[in-house]
Enzyme design. Structure first.
Site, short mmCIF file in Angstrom:
data_model
loop_
_atom_site.label_atom_id
_atom_site.label_comp_id
_atom_site.label_asym_id
_atom_site.label_seq_id
_atom_site.Cartn_x
_atom_site.Cartn_y
_atom_site.Cartn_z
CE1 TYR A 161 -10.54 58.91 48.87
CE2 TYR A 161 -8.83 57.34 49.33
CZ TYR A 161 -9.39 58.30 48.60
OH TYR A 161 -8.69 58.54 47.24
CE LYS A 169 -6.35 60.08 50.35
NZ LYS A 169 -6.21 59.66 48.90
CD GLU A 221 -4.57 66.14 43.00
OE1 GLU A 221 -3.73 65.59 43.87
OE2 GLU A 221 -5.77 66.32 43.12
CG LEU A 264 -5.01 64.37 48.61
CD1 LEU A 264 -6.38 64.93 49.37
CD2 LEU A 264 -4.75 62.98 48.45
N1 PDD Z 1 -4.27 58.35 46.39
N2 PDD Z 1 -3.69 63.03 44.97
C1 PDD Z 1 -4.88 62.23 44.60
C2 PDD Z 1 -5.90 62.75 43.77
C3 PDD Z 1 -4.73 60.95 45.36
O1 PDD Z 1 -5.77 60.04 45.12
C4 PDD Z 1 -3.69 60.69 45.83
C5 PDD Z 1 -3.59 59.45 46.53
C6 PDD Z 1 -2.46 61.51 46.18
C7 PDD Z 1 -1.09 61.17 46.72
O2 PDD Z 1 -1.46 61.43 48.24
P1 PDD Z 1 -0.76 60.63 49.09
O3 PDD Z 1 0.88 60.54 48.85
O4 PDD Z 1 -0.80 61.14 50.40
O5 PDD Z 1 -0.91 59.21 48.98
C8 PDD Z 1 -2.69 62.79 45.52
C9 PDD Z 1 -4.30 57.25 47.26
C10 PDD Z 1 -3.26 56.48 47.30
C11 PDD Z 1 -5.80 56.31 46.72
O6 PDD Z 1 -6.80 56.88 46.57
O7 PDD Z 1 -5.68 55.23 46.73
#
Ligand code: PDD
Length: 283
Positions: A30, A144, A176, A200
């Site tokens: 996703y 992801k 993270e 991620l």
């Molecule tokens: N999640 N690390 C993880 C495990 C994440 O699920 C996310 C974001 C990030 C940040 O990535 P980005 O800056 O590209 O949003 C890092 C999204 C927002 C979610 O699962 O809803």
């Protein structure tokens, strides 16, 4: 309105068969993409990461970048808010339950969009609390994947104690957050864990590092130990939906002086300026 397998429809009319491999195996990937003033934020970067995730699970990308852009723009038009966040989800489709990949099965493509609200000002002015936990996820956290059970369980540890995020430590080093990237500040230097299979590659993380470069903010991309994390002057959380937030309490202890501080204020302002000039400027 949402998009499912070629059609736009109200969400209550959207159904997926129970044999969908997303439902059975969590076999899919996703993306979450912010939309500001009806414009897609960093679309190419999100589509590149989507391709990386699809490659990671050996699933062919069902659309070209132009096709994705067209689909997403139609969905944005169907929805009311000027600021939205898109959730785009692709699974390996519907097939008799068998771990082996099915042959000649169309992927399931589901896209929805919801209003994007900035974090409450109270969170920005007082900061948020986080806890730490051992990172017990798989070793392809750069993908992801929709199979988020470990992230869900880790995040719930924070929810259980009214904290906002769980900061993950693997082999003594910061990776993270359960659903965010984490930066640490020590002696006025912004520290970022290096991208690897253990985190991620956040799109917001990249924006923050680019801002640090452009504005000559001292920064280092390197492994950050658990001890450094615990002794940080500041800790920052980034994600597409939360932008950048100050973590002012970690495991019930204040981070630095326990208030949002210089680095957060600087990066928050720079992030808002960046967003406003790139996304809001109609000229
Ligand atoms: N999640 N690390 C993880 C495990 C994440 O699920 C996310 C974001 C990030 C940040 O990535 P980005 O800056 O590209 O949003 C890092 C999204 C927002 C979610 O699962 O809803």
């Amino acid at each position: 309105m949402i998009y499912l397998n070629g059609k736009f429809m109200p969400i209550h009319e959207a159904f997926v068969p129970v044999l969908d491999r997303g439902f059975i195996f969590g076999d899919g990937v996703y993306e979450v993409i912010p939309v500001y003033s009806r414009k897609l934020f960093r679309l190419n970067e999100h589509l590149n990461r989507l391709q990386h995730s699809l490659d990671g699970i050996r699933l062919k990308n069902p659309h070209s970048s132009e096709e994705w852009q067209h689909l997403l723009e139609q969905l944005i038009d169907y929805n009311d808010s000027d600021d939205q966040y898109i959730y785009l989800h692709i699974t390996r489709g519907v097939a008799k339950r068998d771990h082996a990949f099915p042959v000649n099965v169309a992927p399931t493509i589901f896209i929805m969009s919801n209003p994007l609200l900035p974090p409450a000002t109270a969170l920005l002015s007082s900061g948020v609390s986080a806890i730490t936990a051992i990172d017990n996820r798989w070793v392809r956290c750069d993908v992801k994947a929709i199979s988020l059970l470990p992230n869900v369980l880790l995040r719930q540890l924070a929810v259980d104690v009214h904290a906002i995020e769980t900061i993950l430590i693997r082999d003594g080093f910061l990776t993270e957050g359960a659903a965010s990237n984490i930066f640490v500040v020590k002696d006025n230097t912004l520290l970022a864990p290096p991208k690897s299979n253990l985190m991620l590659p956040g799109i917001t993380y990249d924006v923050i590092l680019e801002l640090a470069v452009t504005h000559h903010i001292p920064h280092e991309v390197r492994q950050i130990s658990e001890t450094e994390t615990r002794n940080a002057d500041e800790i920052l959380l980034t994600s597409s939906t939360k932008e950048v937030l100050p973590i002012t309490t970690l495991d019930e202890k204040p981070v630095g002086d326990g208030k949002p501080s210089i680095m957060f204020n600087r990066l928050y302002t720079l992030y808002q300026d960046f967003k406003n000039t790139r996304m809001r400027d109609s000229s």
